[in-house]
Design a protein around this motif. Structure first.
Motif, short mmCIF file in Angstrom:
data_model
loop_
_atom_site.label_atom_id
_atom_site.label_comp_id
_atom_site.label_asym_id
_atom_site.label_seq_id
_atom_site.Cartn_x
_atom_site.Cartn_y
_atom_site.Cartn_z
N THR A 1 0.83 -1.21 0.00
CA THR A 1 0.00 0.00 0.00
C THR A 1 0.86 1.26 0.00
O THR A 1 0.54 2.24 -0.68
N THR B 1 -10.97 6.26 4.46
CA THR B 1 -10.03 5.24 3.98
C THR B 1 -10.13 3.98 4.83
O THR B 1 -10.14 2.86 4.30
N ALA C 1 -6.91 2.74 -1.08
CA ALA C 1 -5.97 3.86 -1.21
C ALA C 1 -6.14 4.58 -2.54
O ALA C 1 -6.10 5.82 -2.61
#
Length: 588
Positions: free
Chosen positions: A156, A495, A508
């Motif tokens: 990520t 998020t 993301a």
């Protein structure tokens, strides 16, 4: 809103729904969305496929090769040995084990770390009379927290870095996320040591079920019409006093007979369910008048020389949404499914008719080489032998350690870009014979690489269409009374919520354009908002599907869905507060 904005919003919503409902694998859903936006003219080809020329997917692929070498050589096994040595109480075990796991996850991909340690930790816990459920979720959470400390700790961070580089020309440095990540890692590990023992109940895992009380191996036989058992009683047919098998029920014309008495008269077509030791099934298959109800699963299977395995189904597995019969499981994998565990419990149904889901744990009977054949294919998140130690090749352990030290020094000191270092490390490991070229190829999870590359098209569409700017303006308007800090909280919460529904990379990608636009509207540093998105997307503590390592321990730990909420809520609240506080102090 313009037509392109509406179309982009609709496509993103459809992609999210498809991933949540597991209609398609995440990579296929995101790539399909990008193609639709390309065909409809929302983005140009260069924008739709910009991710395929971005450094992030290539870096992730190279790091998978490095992680495979770490796993294959058992480089981190001494970490487990030291953590479990001379530890008695659960809290002391966690205090010894979790800091090292978090530290290791800061520089190694956390998924292979968890995959390597789950079977070792499970076997150790059962040997000492403890439940693996006391340790496996803390293992996953510590690995997640550790992954936030450096750029390479989790994919990520690399995804968000690539998105930021597309906007500004410069992504994250190796230690950009460290100020937030180190606080997250230290705090989460401390909380796990102090509170997980109180918040996590004891659950029996599939391995414990197999080893204890009710013998988990279940098989069904059918009375052959006209055969020697057709019309005979259970006692006369010799089914009453079998050595290690027990007749638990008889199914006749959809009518269930249980318990089964010795005087029950059998009839041709009756389905008999037995439980017991795997090796004893050979005797049943050889008994005149009986035939296997799962002949396609057990025919020609060497039950005596086989071992038991746990295999956890991942979101990209071709098994998701299908039954064992539809996938022709026995022929495809050369393994027989003994039981299916879901949500902490064994499914008591005809195995061939159960539609499989993400995070289901299959208890398999297979040849001893099953793990080595399947662990790199990607059909399963985790393949772990039950009751046997995991075998590693330690001959190249020093070589892998030297390569990792070199990677960290070169990347951490910015002497070489992270992509170049990662590719060089993978090349060296193959050239020195640590991994064969085929093993390096199989180590790369193409589903993840494709997901990351394709997701850049969605992010580009949100920016090009103006949807990101519109949503960012709305967020700023709503949170304006609370200032920049309020908008940052909104970004982090959004998020964290989305990452529990879809993959962390997809979460993301969806939120980043909104966060970046919001930062520009507020005159704030977009790097701080990007760091907040990266950290929040990795903070998947609330559900088993929120993060890949959570799915890996879900079945082997015998967990229920609510267990993640019980332990995950305080972890998520702390992550939110720590992220907002540190980002505000460092960047805003």
């Amino acid at each position: 809103m313009t037509g392109h904005e509406w179309l982009t919003l609709i496509v993103i919503v459809v992609v999210v729904v498809v991933m949540v409902r597991e209609i398609l694998p995440p990579a296929a859903a995101v790539l399909g969305g990008s193609i639709v936006l390309l065909v409809t003219g929302v983005v140009e080809a260069e924008e739709a496929f910009s991710g395929f020329s971005n450094q992030a997917p290539l870096t992730i692929a190279a790091l998978y090769v490095v992680a495979a070498a770490v796993t294959r050589t058992g480089l981190l096994r001494p970490l487990l040995t030291m953590g479990l040595q001379s530890a008695n109480a659960d809290r002391s075990v966690l205090a010894r084990l979790l800091p090292g796991i978090a530290a290791g996850s800061s520089v190694f991909n956390n998924t292979p770390i968890v995959a390597m340690l789950v079977p070792e930790l499970s076997n150790w816990a059962i040997r000492r009379g403890s439940s693996p459920s006391r340790f496996l979720m803390p293992l996953s959470f510590a690995a997640i927290a550790g992954g936030t400390v450096t750029l390479i700790g989790t994919s990520t961070n690399l995804v968000v870095s690539g998105l930021l580089a597309n906007r500004t020309g410069e992504g994250f440095g190796f230690f950009t996320v460290t100020p937030v990540g180190i606080v997250i890692a230290v705090g989460i590990v401390a909380m796990l040591i102090m509170f997980s023992g109180r918040l996590l109940p004891d659950h029996r895992s599939p391995q414990e079920d197999l080893a204890q009380g009710f013998k988990e191996f279940t098989t069904e036989m059918v009375v052959t019409p006209g055969g020697p058992l057709d019309g005979a009683t259970v006692e006369d047919g010799g089914l009453r006093h079998l050595a290690s098998m027990f007749l638990v029920e008889v199914s006749r014309n959809e009518h269930l007979i249980a318990p089964v008495g010795p005087d029950l008269q059998l009839s041709g077509g009756d389905r008999l369910r037995f439980v017991g030791k795997a090796g004893e099934v050979v005797d049943l298959l050889d008994m005149p008048g009986l035939e296997s109800a799962h002949a396609d699963q057990l025919s020609g299977f060497d039950l005596v020389r086989s071992d038991f395995f746990e295999a956890v189904i991942g979101p990209s597995s071709p098994l998701v949404g299908k039954t064992l019969r539809e996938t022709d499981f026995r022929r495809r994998y050369q393994a027989a499914v003994v039981a299916i565990h879901r949500g902490g419990a064994r499914i008591d149904a005809k195995l061939g008719q159960v539609r499989l889901r993400t995070a289901d744990t299959l208890v398999l009977l297979a040849a001893s080489g099953f793990r080595s054949m399947q662990s790199d294919r990607g059909d399963f998140l985790l393949v772990a032998p039950i009751g046997a130690p995991t075998i590693t090749d330690s001959r190249h352990r020093r070589t892998v350690l030297a390569v990792m030290v070199g990677l960290l020094v070169l990347a951490g000191s910015s002497l070489m870009p992270i992509l170049n270092v990662s590719l060089l490390a993978g090349l060296v490991l193959v050239a020195l014979g640590v991994l064969a070229p085929s093993q390096a190829r199989d180590a790369i999870d193409l589903n993840v690489v494709l997901l990351v590359a394709a997701s850049f098209g969605l992010a580009a569409a949100m920016e090009t269409s103006g949807l990101a700017e519109r949503m960012a303006s709305g967020l700023v308007d709503v949170m304006e009374p609370f200032g920049v800090l309020g908008v940052l909280v909104g970004v982090v919460v959004a998020t964290m919520f989305l990452t529990e529904l879809v993959s962390n990379a997809a979460a993301a990608v969806v939120v980043f354009p909104i966060a970046f636009a919001a930062a520009l509207d507020l005159g704030a540093d977009p790097v701080g908002f990007a760091v907040a998105v990266a950290i929040a997307a990795s903070a998947g503590f609330l559900t088993p599907i929120g993060y890949q390592t959570n799915m890996m321990v879900y079945g082997p730990g015998g967990y229920r869905f609510a267990d993640y909420l019980r332990l995950g809520v305080p972890m998520s609240v702390f992550s939110l507060l720590a992220t907002v506080t540190v980002v505000n102090a460092v960047w805003l």
